[in-house]
Design an enzyme around this catalytic site. Sequence first.
Site, PDB file in Angstrom:
ATOM      1  N   ASN A  74      -5.801   0.569   6.480  1.00 19.77           N
ATOM      2  CA  ASN A  74      -6.507  -0.825   6.730  1.00 19.77           C
ATOM      3  C   ASN A  74      -6.380  -2.177   7.021  1.00 19.77           C
ATOM      4  O   ASN A  74      -5.462  -2.416   7.536  1.00 19.77           O
ATOM      5  CB  ASN A  74      -6.406  -1.064   4.809  1.00 19.77           C
ATOM      6  N   HIS A  97       0.764  -2.387   7.908  1.00 19.71           N
ATOM      7  CA  HIS A  97       1.323  -1.590   7.044  1.00 19.71           C
ATOM      8  C   HIS A  97       0.155  -0.305   6.784  1.00 19.71           C
ATOM      9  O   HIS A  97      -0.722  -0.574   7.659  1.00 19.71           O
ATOM     10  CB  HIS A  97       1.280  -1.966   5.651  1.00 19.71           C
TER      11      HIS A  97
HETATM   12  P1  DGP Z   1      -3.892  -2.841   1.563  1.00 20.86           P
HETATM   13  O1  DGP Z   1      -5.286  -3.224   0.692  1.00 20.86           O
HETATM   14  O2  DGP Z   1      -4.171  -2.154   2.557  1.00 20.86           O
HETATM   15  O3  DGP Z   1      -3.657  -4.059   1.648  1.00 20.86           O
HETATM   16  O4  DGP Z   1      -2.857  -2.280   0.707  1.00 20.86           O
HETATM   17  C1  DGP Z   1      -2.098  -3.402   0.679  1.00 20.86           C
HETATM   18  C2  DGP Z   1      -1.308  -2.423  -0.830  1.00 20.86           C
HETATM   19  O5  DGP Z   1       0.405  -3.562  -0.791  1.00 20.86           O
HETATM   20  C3  DGP Z   1      -1.193  -1.920  -1.683  1.00 20.86           C
HETATM   21  O6  DGP Z   1      -1.661  -0.965  -1.962  1.00 20.86           O
HETATM   22  C4  DGP Z   1      -0.593  -2.990  -3.148  1.00 20.86           C
HETATM   23  C5  DGP Z   1       0.620  -2.947  -2.312  1.00 20.86           C
HETATM   24  N1  DGP Z   1       2.109  -4.298  -2.710  1.00 20.86           N
HETATM   25  C6  DGP Z   1       1.079  -5.032  -2.818  1.00 20.86           C
HETATM   26  N2  DGP Z   1       1.845  -6.328  -3.298  1.00 20.86           N
HETATM   27  C7  DGP Z   1       3.300  -5.791  -2.685  1.00 20.86           C
HETATM   28  C8  DGP Z   1       4.304  -5.861  -3.331  1.00 20.86           C
HETATM   29  O7  DGP Z   1       5.130  -7.102  -3.932  1.00 20.86           O
HETATM   30  N3  DGP Z   1       5.198  -4.697  -3.813  1.00 20.86           N
HETATM   31  C9  DGP Z   1       4.979  -3.441  -3.266  1.00 20.86           C
HETATM   32  N4  DGP Z   1       6.349  -2.199  -2.970  1.00 20.86           N
HETATM   33  N5  DGP Z   1       3.586  -3.307  -3.091  1.00 20.86           N
HETATM   34  C10 DGP Z   1       2.500  -4.457  -3.170  1.00 20.86           C
END
Ligand code: DGP
Length: 114
Positions: A87, A100
Amino acid sequence: MTDCVFCSIAEGKIPAKKLYEDEDVIAFYDVAPQAPIHVLVTPKAHVVSLNQADSLSDHVLAKLLRVAAQLASELGLKERGYRVVSNCGVDACQSVPHLHIHLVGGRAMGAELA
Ligand code: DGP
């Protein structure tokens, strides 16, 4: 970068269930999975999104995809398939401003991308 959650994960300041790590890239399970398998693959260097792809070497950009494919295979997704998504920006609902790739699989998904 200060206050970046994925930088903090890469630096070991915030825990995550890591699946892969090398000098350039880290992969870990998404904290809010949208499928039975939901992994994030991210560069260790702070880059906001694909809009800043030029800030990364071709080596690191390629490695993000290679690691996603390698993990898909290791996690048993190769046969049935999986989705790889990045995204970028507001319209795509990017919530973490650190580039990511989502690797999502383990269930059937719709044909539509959005
Ligand atoms: P996006 O919406 O494409 O920016 O996805 C961000 C993703 O990151 C979302 O699916 C949740 C994940 N995420 C956010 N904070 C954390 C965290 O602290 N740890 C992990 N493992 N994932 C996280």
